[in-house]
Write an enzyme that holds these catalytic residues in place. Structure first.
Site, PDB file in Angstrom:
ATOM      1  N   ASP A  31      41.816  23.700  -3.632  1.00  0.00           N
ATOM      2  CA  ASP A  31      42.917  23.715  -4.383  1.00  0.00           C
ATOM      3  C   ASP A  31      42.630  23.517  -5.865  1.00  0.00           C
ATOM      4  O   ASP A  31      41.875  22.428  -6.344  1.00  0.00           O
ATOM      5  CB  ASP A  31      43.783  22.643  -3.733  1.00  0.00           C
ATOM      6  N   TYR A 141      55.790  39.212  -6.016  1.00  0.00           N
ATOM      7  CA  TYR A 141      55.272  38.473  -5.185  1.00  0.00           C
ATOM      8  C   TYR A 141      55.029  39.021  -3.882  1.00  0.00           C
ATOM      9  O   TYR A 141      53.971  38.998  -3.039  1.00  0.00           O
ATOM     10  CB  TYR A 141      56.291  37.270  -5.167  1.00  0.00           C
ATOM     11  N   ASN A 170      61.840  30.986   6.082  1.00  0.00           N
ATOM     12  CA  ASN A 170      62.234  29.882   5.078  1.00  0.00           C
ATOM     13  C   ASN A 170      61.623  28.723   5.795  1.00  0.00           C
ATOM     14  O   ASN A 170      62.377  28.076   6.411  1.00  0.00           O
ATOM     15  CB  ASN A 170      63.608  29.680   4.857  1.00  0.00           C
ATOM     16  N   ILE A 207      76.029  27.114  -5.193  1.00  0.00           N
ATOM     17  CA  ILE A 207      75.846  27.882  -4.100  1.00  0.00           C
ATOM     18  C   ILE A 207      75.766  29.359  -4.803  1.00  0.00           C
ATOM     19  O   ILE A 207      76.492  29.739  -5.937  1.00  0.00           O
ATOM     20  CB  ILE A 207      77.106  28.040  -3.423  1.00  0.00           C
TER      21      ILE A 207
END
Ligand code: UDP
Length: 327
Positions: A31, A141, A170, A207
């Site tokens: 990483d 992406y 998700n 939201i």
């Protein structure tokens, strides 16, 4: 087995590493710490700081470690950013993945798990979304992940390279051990941002649009516990001997943004003020996975399917690590 985990200091990679170590596997984490955290890496994993763009460094991993399989998490992951700086995704995500694959092939490694994405399904015709859904990446992406899926397809045909592409919906929650969770800078995801309001770090949650064609007008998403994702990686790795495979991974249930915020209110006991703002460009109204294929083929099923549990685990992590790993 000795498993190379790229991006093992990141959110999902670090929790998969924890699961692998608990199963008794040997893990080498690679990483560059550009987004990951050294403290997220399980102490029993070997940590190598390095960048996939540096091919000699990638080659050196295989020269010094008898790697049996690779789990590849290291990549840029922000849909919105990829619409602004596409080469970071269509360039770096792809070339870094190719560097890893080239070195893997050259060093005789033939087992690979790719972390892929629901962003392959920008305009789904059928919901829940299964693996036969038409692929229309929603952003550079998503396209960068799709390119790597296609590369893997050819490596399988040409070299017998066995892969699993896992398309996450998700990812949410934190490790049940309470030791690892989400710590992004910048944070863009709904659950951690909402919990930051409960922590007093933000005044309100915005939201992003309430005029979608959904039950309460806000976007519907399929939130899957990160540990359930981790277990799917391990099952997929075990199954590679029988051939390559591609799976969609979610809970199979959708929750609106308002429902997620309400669950955060219940779990935290905080009123969590919310306001409605503009739609976020590129957000599809509803994304729900059909994970029937991985259930049928590998016997996977989520251990933590309830949104309350997912949020409760996330809340424990954020409460005990209000400033993430570095705090
Ligand atoms: N969302 C929101 N406010 C925020 C962050 C996210 O309303 O501050 C919405 C977003 O539009 C999407 C859902 O919450 O419909 C989940 O977003 P997230 O960024 O967590 O994941 P994504 O679905 O984009 O991968």
């Amino acid at each position: 087995m000795s498993i190379l985990v790229t991006g093992g200091a990141g959110y999902i990679g670090s929790i998969v590493t924890e699961e692998l170590i608990e199963q008794g596997e040997q893990v080498v984490v690679f990483d560059n710490l550009s987004y990951g955290h050294r403290a997220a890496v399980h102490p029993d994993a070997e940590f190598i700081a390095g960048d996939l763009a540096d091919r000699p460094a990638v080659s050196a991993i295989f020269e010094h470690h008898p790697i049996d399989a690779i789990m590849h998490f290291a990549s840029y992951t922000l849909v919105g950013e990829s619409m602004e700086v596409p080469f970071k995704y269509l360039g770096d995500n792809v070339t870094n993945g190719l560097n890893l694959l080239r070195e893997a092939v050259d060093h005789g490694v033939r087992r690979f798990i790719l972390s892929s994405t629901a962003n392959l399904f920008d305009q789904p015709e059928d919901i829940p979304i299964d693996e036969d859904e038409r692929i229309i990446p929603g952003s550079p992406y998503g396209e960068s992940k799709y390119v790597l899926e296609r590369v893997l397809h050819w490596l399988d045909r040409i070299y017998g390279f066995r892969f699993a592409a896992l398309r996450y919906f998700n990812a949410a929650g934190a490790s049940p051990s309470g030791q690892r969770g989400e710590d992004h800078e910048p944070e863009t995801h709904l659950i951690p941002l909402t919990l930051q309001v409960a922590l007093g770090q933000r005044e309100r949650i915005v939201i992003f649009g309430d005029d979608y064609q959904t039950r309460d007008g806000t976007c519907v998403r399929d939130y899957i516990h990160v540990t359930d994702l981790a277990r799917a990686h391990i099952l997929a790795l075990e199954a590679l001997a029988e051939g390559s495979r591609t799976y969609n991974l979610g809970n199979g249930r959708g929750f609106t943004v308002r429902e997620v915020i309400d669950t955060c209110r219940q779990v935290t006991g905080h009123p969590i003020p919310a306001v409605v703002g503009e739609r976020r460009p590129g957000d599809p109204p509803a994304l729900i996975a059909s994970s029937d294929k991985i259930r049928d083929e590998l016997g996977w099923s989520p251990r933590y399917p309830d949104l309350e549990t997912i949020v409760a685990h996330a809340w424990r992590w954020h409460r005990t690590h209000p400033f993430g790993y570095e705090g």
